[in-house]
Design a protein around this motif. Structure first.
Motif, PDB file in Angstrom:
ATOM      1  N   TRP A  59       0.806  -1.210   0.000  1.00  0.00           N
ATOM      2  CA  TRP A  59       0.000   0.000   0.000  1.00  0.00           C
ATOM      3  C   TRP A  59       0.846   1.270   0.000  1.00  0.00           C
ATOM      4  O   TRP A  59       0.356   2.354  -0.351  1.00  0.00           O
ATOM      5  CB  TRP A  59      -0.955   0.015   1.196  1.00  0.00           C
ATOM      6  CG  TRP A  59      -0.285   0.025   2.542  1.00  0.00           C
ATOM      7  CD1 TRP A  59       0.031  -1.058   3.298  1.00  0.00           C
ATOM      8  CD2 TRP A  59       0.133   1.170   3.280  1.00  0.00           C
ATOM      9  NE1 TRP A  59       0.637  -0.668   4.476  1.00  0.00           N
ATOM     10  CE2 TRP A  59       0.711   0.699   4.486  1.00  0.00           C
ATOM     11  CE3 TRP A  59       0.098   2.551   3.049  1.00  0.00           C
ATOM     12  CZ2 TRP A  59       1.241   1.558   5.456  1.00  0.00           C
ATOM     13  CZ3 TRP A  59       0.617   3.409   4.010  1.00  0.00           C
ATOM     14  CH2 TRP A  59       1.179   2.917   5.194  1.00  0.00           C
ATOM     15  N   ARG A  60       2.102   1.157   0.352  1.00  0.00           N
ATOM     16  CA  ARG A  60       2.960   2.347   0.345  1.00  0.00           C
ATOM     17  C   ARG A  60       3.288   2.790  -1.085  1.00  0.00           C
ATOM     18  O   ARG A  60       3.504   3.973  -1.335  1.00  0.00           O
ATOM     19  CB  ARG A  60       4.245   2.084   1.126  1.00  0.00           C
ATOM     20  CG  ARG A  60       4.031   1.982   2.631  1.00  0.00           C
ATOM     21  CD  ARG A  60       5.324   1.684   3.369  1.00  0.00           C
ATOM     22  NE  ARG A  60       5.133   1.720   4.813  1.00  0.00           N
ATOM     23  CZ  ARG A  60       4.675   0.704   5.528  1.00  0.00           C
ATOM     24  NH1 ARG A  60       4.362  -0.437   4.903  1.00  0.00           N
ATOM     25  NH2 ARG A  60       4.520   0.811   6.829  1.00  0.00           N
ATOM     26  N   ARG A  63      -1.388   3.137  -3.885  1.00  0.00           N
ATOM     27  CA  ARG A  63      -2.258   3.766  -2.902  1.00  0.00           C
ATOM     28  C   ARG A  63      -3.719   3.754  -3.343  1.00  0.00           C
ATOM     29  O   ARG A  63      -4.037   3.819  -4.537  1.00  0.00           O
ATOM     30  CB  ARG A  63      -1.830   5.222  -2.674  1.00  0.00           C
ATOM     31  CG  ARG A  63      -0.359   5.403  -2.354  1.00  0.00           C
ATOM     32  CD  ARG A  63      -0.036   5.079  -0.928  1.00  0.00           C
ATOM     33  NE  ARG A  63      -0.483   6.129  -0.020  1.00  0.00           N
ATOM     34  CZ  ARG A  63      -0.267   6.113   1.301  1.00  0.00           C
ATOM     35  NH1 ARG A  63       0.380   5.096   1.853  1.00  0.00           N
ATOM     36  NH2 ARG A  63      -0.693   7.096   2.057  1.00  0.00           N
ATOM     37  N   ASP A  88      -6.012   4.688   2.884  1.00  0.00           N
ATOM     38  CA  ASP A  88      -4.770   3.972   3.162  1.00  0.00           C
ATOM     39  C   ASP A  88      -4.514   3.995   4.665  1.00  0.00           C
ATOM     40  O   ASP A  88      -5.048   4.854   5.384  1.00  0.00           O
ATOM     41  CB  ASP A  88      -3.596   4.644   2.434  1.00  0.00           C
ATOM     42  CG  ASP A  88      -3.777   4.631   0.924  1.00  0.00           C
ATOM     43  OD1 ASP A  88      -3.818   3.527   0.352  1.00  0.00           O
ATOM     44  OD2 ASP A  88      -3.872   5.713   0.313  1.00  0.00           O
TER      45      ASP A  88
END
Length: 399
Positions: A59-60, A63, A88
């Motif tokens: 997820w970094r 997004r 997020d």
């Protein structure tokens, strides 16, 4: 634009001809363009299991905060707070923790007999008809009523939310429908009215629990705001309705098209949970997850620059021959049960257990009444939406 043998592979998630049967194009993407770039519409796409699964987890880099639907990211619209599909960590985790109260094993166990009773009441009047529409007579009704049981949403409001979700996800002439603010306000007003009534008349139900729920932000605990409760309720109702309907439709169509496997299930109803998992793998109701690329990332020897849109084709990954033996074959006896139909990682579908329950109970009750059926493909039609694919009409002859 459809795929042409010998031509460069082309993929467009809004092309309804491709969406009717995306699997030939997705296979070519996996084989020829594992990192696909569509310059016309400005997106990249990943289609292999070994690329999609870790990307869903990362997820970094990939997004969700600008939306998880391609058209929403591209439109660069402001996302209202509280829609966990479009959030997020860490705020996503905070809101997910609240919503996880909707889908506890205890609540699933409590709702199952209600869903079964509703299926029986929906199907019994059709016993002598000889024909029914799986979607209109069952598929759209079961998820809507199940969400109503969980949240206590009145039936009129359930239908309004369903209609709003359908209208605003539908693709028209290969493009998303314009946002209907009036239908959104109508849906919101009905649910808000019920929330206000429940706030004044608390009970031992889930809505009361949400109204009393507390979250902690910056070390301070507070109750959910009315707007947050309203947003959560609409999101759960809208998302759950669409995917549950498509799962039921695909289950009935695939078992009609594979009568030997249907007969195996009739002979051994214990195969039904495995059949539902294979339906989900073979025809994921939500097969495309869009992400905003938050930083430069190297994929298959190329740089995907920050700010790009990446489509994670979980529906294509579910048929990756590198992951599944004979991946293009529907097989209720398949032992490899893992799939990405519900996503993976932080955004693994909160309602997965509910969708499985709806699909299983609907199939069990259908089989009790009709052990065999045929799809009238001439009158069947697919629904085309920005994020969900499946049947809009599925007439079947039962026997």
């Amino acid at each position: 634009m459809s795929d042409t043998t010998g031509a460069a592979v082309y993929y467009d998630p809004c092309d309804v001809e491709i969406d009717d049967d995306p699997y030939p194009v997705w296979k070519r993407l996996r084989d020829e363009a594992p990192l696909y770039r569509n310059d016309e519409h400005g997106f990249y796409a990943l289609s292999r299991w070994d690329d999609v699964e870790p990307a869903l987890l990362d997820w970094r880099t990939y997004r969700s905060g600008r939306g998880t639907i391609f058209e929403i990211i591209k439109a660069d619209v402001e996302i209202p707070p509280g829609i966990i599909l479009f959030e997020d960590p860490p705020i996503h985790d905070l809101h997910r923790g609240v919503l996880s109260r909707v889908f506890t094993p205890r609540r699933m166990a409590a709702v199952e007999p209600l869903v079964r009773d509703f299926c029986a009441k929906a199907l019994d009047p059709l016993a002598g008809a000889g024909e029914l529409d799986v979607i209109a007579d069952l598929g759209v009704l079961v998820p809507m009523r199940t969400i109503g049981y969980l949240l206590g949403i009145p039936e009129e409001a359930q239908r309004t939310i369903r209609d709003f979700s359908d209208d605003n996800l539908e693709l028209r002439d290969g493009a998303p429908a314009e946002f209907d603010a009036r239908s959104f306000d109508d849906a919101n007003a009905l649910v808000a009215e019920y929330i206000d009534w429940r706030a004044a008349h608390p009970s031992d139900d889930l809505m009361t629990e949400l109204l009393n729920a507390e979250v902690e932000e910056d070390g301070v605990r507070r109750r959910l705001t009315r707007t947050e409760v309203l947003t959560y309720t609409n999101m759960v109702a809208g998302a759950g309705n669409e995917t549950g309907t498509r799962l039921i439709g695909f289950a009935m169509q695939l078992l009609a098209d594979h009568p030997a496997q249907r007969e195996a299930i009739v002979g051994d109803p214990g195969l039904i949970p495995a059949a539902i998992e294979e339906v989900l793998r073979f025809e994921a109701p939500s097969p495309v997850q869009a992400r905003h690329v938050a930083r430069d990332v190297e994929v298959h020897g190329r740089t995907v620059p920050e700010g790009s849109i990446m489509l994670l084709l979980n529906g294509a990954a579910n048929r990756d021959e590198r992951r599944f033996e004979d991946a293009g074959r529907f097989d209720v006896h398949r032992t490899a049960r893992s799939h990405l139909a519900f996503g993976y990682g932080p955004h693994f579908c909160l309602g997965a257990s509910l969708a499985r329950l709806e699909g299983r109970v609907a199939l069990e009750e259908f089989l009790k009444r009709w052990p065999a059926w045929e799809v009238d493909h001439d009158r069947a039609a697919k629904a085309h939406t920005a994020s969900v694919r499946g049947w809009e009409r599925l007439p079947v002859r039962v026997r």
